[in-house]
Structures are given as C-alpha cells and as structure tokens.
Write a protein that holds these residues in place. Structure first.
Motif, mmCIF file in Angstrom:
data_model
loop_
_atom_site.group_PDB
_atom_site.id
_atom_site.type_symbol
_atom_site.label_atom_id
_atom_site.label_comp_id
_atom_site.label_asym_id
_atom_site.label_seq_id
_atom_site.Cartn_x
_atom_site.Cartn_y
_atom_site.Cartn_z
ATOM 1 N N ARG A 118 0.823 -1.212 0.000
ATOM 2 C CA ARG A 118 0.000 0.000 0.000
ATOM 3 C C ARG A 118 0.858 1.265 0.000
ATOM 4 N N GLU A 119 1.950 1.259 0.774
ATOM 5 C CA GLU A 119 2.822 2.430 0.768
ATOM 6 C C GLU A 119 3.493 2.592 -0.601
ATOM 7 N N ARG A 124 0.999 4.192 -2.869
ATOM 8 C CA ARG A 124 0.835 5.614 -2.515
ATOM 9 C C ARG A 124 1.992 6.434 -3.069
ATOM 10 N N GLU A 134 2.010 9.561 -5.758
ATOM 11 C CA GLU A 134 2.675 10.848 -5.529
ATOM 12 C C GLU A 134 3.684 11.149 -6.631
#
Length: 259
Positions: A63-64, A67, A71
């Motif tokens: 998930r990171e 993300r 970005e």
C-alpha cells in the motif's frame, strides 16, 4: 521488449475491483493498486505473504508503494511518465517492512509502456484474443521476484514492455490471484461476455475478480497454479486461494473522454 507502430490520440479508461482473502487479522489483505486518469497510469502490487511468519503485514509495504507511485505521477502528463522510473522512485521512498511484486502500466501517444517485477502482470486483448501477456519473473515455483526492505531483487530488474495499442484494445492488469486462477482464454471469454452487455471497466474487473475467487475455492478444476505446480513437481489440486486485484482498461479515442 518493443513492437508495433503507435496509434495516436488514444486514452485509457479504467476501473478496478479487489477481493481480499478472508483473514480477520489482515482485513485489507496484502494487495494494493492505483489508477490515475490524468497520468494514464495503472499500478498493482502484491505484498509477499511469507512475511507473516515474522509478524509483518506485507500489505502495508504494497500500500505504501502504491501511494508513492501516486505521488510520483501527481500533476504529470502521460508523455512524461516512464513506468520503470516511477517504480524506482516509489521503491526508494517506501519505508515499511516487507516486500512486494509490482506492475506499472502507462498509455501515451498510442503506446503502452510497462514495468513488471514478479508475478503480478497484465495482458492485452484485441478482437477477442490475447495479443500479449507479460511474463512472470520467478526464482522458482511460487517464489516471485520482489522488491522490499531486505529483498535481493530491485525494481531495475523489472521486465519492460513497449507496444502499440489500438482502439478497442482491452488491458487487464492484476495480481497473481487473478492469473493463478484464470487462464488467458478464461479471461478472454469473460471479457467478451461483458462487452456484449456493454459493461463498464469496473464491471469487467468485478466479473473477473469474482470468477477468479470462485475458481480459487475449487479443488476439482484445473488452474494455471495447478499446472505450474505440476511442472515444478509439487502436488496441488484446483485453484489457489489468494487476494485478487483486477484492473480493466478500455483503450478508446481521446475524444471520448470528456475532461
């Protein structure tokens, strides 16, 4: 890998669906995904479940990572996006423990570009037939390449693909929960039925995810995972129960997308 002439002024319209495994300790599962209409980018990631033996939820890493992909492409046009560079940038910024496979796909100027590390992946359907399927990267049976905090694999090792896309092409991206349970011909047939119903991309993704989940629970059916197990000398029957992420994308003329 590169082939085909580009078709300009095409865009990608995508929808997704995710079915995590039934695990009360990890209700979000270990998959993650991302889609940017602005950057014309799809990303899928699958946290490697083996970390659970160390008390680590690899889904947090996946998930990171996604993300950070989001970005990395924020405010960027499709022409400025290079999937492998995006993957490397996201990897360098991801701090959670664990590791993950990943597949990043972009559309720009009539070309599909992709970077795929591990056994997540994608296929392109044209006229009802699969014209390309990304190869899985594995060290051995059920042991995919993976990037992460202590992994020996790096995003620079991701398989890169560049190919022309055409109006009417369907791109299906997913984690191994999809491709371990459905053969390409299964996916083709399901997509064809959805197109006859004029289904939206998210409806195609939902239908494929549900079909893969049903197959994953069967023990008296042949699955891609069973075939791979047999080839590796491992006894396994039926599907493979896993988190399942599917992203379906239609390639359409840019004029059909109203900004």
């Amino acid at each position: 890998m590169a082939f085909g002439k580009p078709r300009s002024r095409l865009t990608m319209l995508a929808g997704s669906f995710y079915i995590p495994k039934d695990n009360p300790s990890k209700p979000r599962g270990e998959d993650a995904h991302f889609y940017s209409q602005e950057a014309q980018l799809i990303g899928v990631a699958d946290g490697v479940g083996g970390w659970a033996r160390r008390g680590i939820d690899a889904g947090e890493y996946a998930r990171e990572l996604m993300r950070n992909v989001a970005e990395a492409v924020q405010g960027r046009s499709p022409a400025d996006v290079v999937p492998k560079d995006v993957l490397i940038d996201a990897f360098l910024k991801t701090e959670a423990p664990g590791s993950s496979t990943a597949c990043i796909i972009s559309i720009a100027g009539g070309r599909l570009r992709a970077a795929n590390l591990g056994d997540s992946g994608f296929l392109v359907i044209r006229g009802g037939n699969t014209v390309y399927k990304s190869p899985a990267q594995q060290h051995g049976f059920n042991y995919p390449y993976q990037m992460g905090s202590t992994s020996g694999d790096l995003p620079e090792e991701a398989e890169e693909t560049v190919m022309a896309v055409e109006r009417g092409d369907i791109v299906i991206a997913g984690t191994d929960g999809l491709f371990d349970n459905l053969f390409p011909e299964d996916i083709e047939e399901t997509v064809e039925l959805c197109l006859k119903k004029e289904s939206l991309p998210e409806e195609v993704a939902w239908t494929l995810a549900r079909a893969a989940r049903e197959k994953s629970l069967e023990k008296r059916t042949t699955s891609p995972f069973e075939v791979a197990a047999y080839d590796a000398g491992v006894e396994h029957f039926g599907g493979k129960y896993d988190d399942i992420t599917v992203v379906a994308a239609y390639i359409v003329p840019d004029s059909l997308y109203f900004r």
